[in-house]
Design an enzyme around this catalytic site. Structure first.
Site, short mmCIF file in Angstrom:
data_model
loop_
_atom_site.label_atom_id
_atom_site.label_comp_id
_atom_site.label_asym_id
_atom_site.label_seq_id
_atom_site.Cartn_x
_atom_site.Cartn_y
_atom_site.Cartn_z
N SER A 178 4.25 -0.75 1.51
CA SER A 178 3.63 -2.06 1.69
C SER A 178 2.71 -2.08 2.89
CB SER A 178 4.72 -3.13 1.87
OG SER A 178 4.16 -4.35 2.32
N LYS A 179 1.50 -2.59 2.67
CA LYS A 179 0.56 -2.77 3.78
C LYS A 179 1.15 -3.75 4.78
CE LYS A 179 -3.86 -3.29 2.86
NZ LYS A 179 -5.18 -3.87 2.51
#
Length: 475
Positions: free
Chosen positions: A246-247
């Site tokens: 996940s960014k």
């Protein structure tokens, strides 16, 4: 056959996450494998999430990764605009055209957008307004959006994905999603359909989270009377069995990996294998080999787990294959961060570490010991296989010091002198080398043997350290 045209459409909302980069890589490889065109489009309509400098990071990442787009910002063709925020006027035109075609309608409900029994699904309140009322409210300047009109029948919207097969979603499960917001900006769902069509995109590669919303996008294609593209949905990359990369969680930033000493070509090679298997079963593939071998049949429907150890191994393989000149170019900035830089032979340091590092970021820790010499625990001399201990070390150093004092200071000459000590003492060669290296470096593990460390340290410093250690052994 129609020319294959793929696109990569990142949003400038932060760094380039490797999952996003993998999507771009696959789109690039598919276009190149099929002799097609790869397009870069910047999707910046969500101004609330825009991050300063993120657009430049997109260009920088693609360049560093070796992914060269054929059309996009700076490579415009036929007057096409490839930045969404600069295409705002086009979306309004298309939305209004869709209203005329019956595929959309004006909605004046504001925040009144849920049914009594459901959450997030519009109740079609404005879908049945008369033309007269719509015109009156528009003329009065009432705030409004434009919504998609989902058929009010028992039908389904369906398509065949090139990875997941047949997908169908019932109309009753779809929402009359907003296409054009009250500020005149399009939603992502609308803009990407308009852009893909106007740019002639034939194959869309994106994450499988869009599998179920694609039937809704297809309704837009159908309402306009446009040909639908082919879809290739991709399984996610996971950081473990439960969590996606996940960014938002700061996972797997391409530029961070480069800054930590991973080679771009190794990163690209590794992420290509996260969700795709070549028929050749190769693990190490150059970008050219990836372009030749990429095929949709190798894409998996199952998630892939990002394995940091596997990436390190692959990166080490790339490092080993670099010529000394190419290694020096990429390794020097990392060597400059070490305590040893400028105090020892740079060429020798680089030659010693190249076979021993997995990432360039390992270099400082591997050579800093040269400047961290101090009195060490004499138990370090104990080595069962070499049959050494502090007493053996004392005997070895008593013989090695005078032998080295008269030796020419080259690797071969030092090695030969120590071999003579071995013969004279009647002990294993490994025992002499172990004791001299420990005494000179105060480390059990070093990027080179006793003679190499002696050359690197220089004659004066080596003898100084050996005598200092001998004095401690005699005390």
């Amino acid at each position: 056959m129609k020319e294959v045209r793929t696109r990569f459409a990142p949003s400038p909302t932060g760094f380039m996450h490797v999952g996003n980069l993998r999507t771009g890589l696959y789109a690039y490889l598919y276009a190149k494998k099929n002799g097609g065109t790869f397009i870069l489009r910047i999707e910046d309509t969500d101004q609330g999430r825009y991050v300063e400098g993120a657009t430049e990071a997109i260009f920088r990442t693609l360049k560093t990764a070796g992914i060269d787009y054929d059309e996009g910002p700076g490579k415009e063709k036929d007057g096409m605009i490839y930045v969404q925020s600069q295409r705002k006027h086009l979306y309004k035109q298309y939305a209004e055209e869709l209203v005329k075609k019956g595929g959309a309608y004006y909605c004046f409900c504001g925040k009144r957008n849920v049914t009594d029994g459901g959450v997030g699904k519009y109740d079609k309140h404005c879908a049945h307004l008369s033309q007269e009322e719509v015109e009156r409210r528009l003329a009065a300047g009432e705030e409004h959006v434009i919504r998609m009109r989902v058929p009010e029948t028992d039908g389904v919207s369906e398509y065949d994905d090139m990875v997941y097969g047949h997908i169908a979603v019932a109309y009753k499960d779809m929402d009359d999603m907003i296409l054009l917001k009250s500020d005149g900006m399009p939603t992502y769902n609308f803009a990407n359909v308009i852009d893909d069509h106007s740019m002639g995109v034939t194959h869309i590669l994106r994450g499988n989270e869009y599998l179920s919303s694609t039937p809704q996008y297809n309704l837009l294609y159908d309402a306009f009377g446009w040909e639908r593209p082919q879809y290739i949905h991709l399984a996610p990359i996971m950081r473990d069995h439960e969590h996606k990369l996940s960014k938002r969680n700061g996972d797997a930033n391409f530029e961070d990996f480069v800054a930590k000493g991973y080679l771009p070509q190794a990163i690209i090679n590794y992420i290509a294998l996260l969700g795709w298997s070549p028929k050749s079963n190769q693990e190490k593939l150059s970008l050219e080999e990836l372009k030749e071998q990429f095929d949709v049949s190798g894409l998996s429907q199952s998630p892939s787990i990002f394995d940091g150890a596997k990436l390190r191994w692959l990166n080490a393989e790339y490092i080993r294959e670099l010529s000394p000149e190419d290694f020096a170019k990429v390794a020097l900035p990392f060597l400059e961060q070490s305590k040893a830089y400028g105090k020892y032979s740079t060429d020798m340091l680089l030659a010693l570490v190249q076979p021993r590092v997995e990432t360039l970021g390992d270099i400082p820790a591997l050579v800093d010991f040269l400047e961290e010499y101090d009195d060490f625990d004499l138990a370090l001399f104990e080595h069962q296989k070499n049959k050494t201990d502090a007493a053996v070390a004392k005997t070895v150093l008593e013989a090695a010091i005078p032998a080295l004092e008269t030796a020419e200071w080259t690797n071969d000459a030092i090695f030969a002198a120590l071999c003579e000590v071995t013969t004279a003492l009647g002990v294993k060669k490994a025992a002499v080398m172990w004791c001299v290296r420990i005494a000179a470096t105060a480390r059990a593990v070093t990027p080179g043997g006793a003679s190499e460390m002696a050359v690197l340290l220089g004659k004066e410093e080596t003898l100084k350290r050996l005598k200092r250690t001998l004095a401690r052994l005699e005390a």
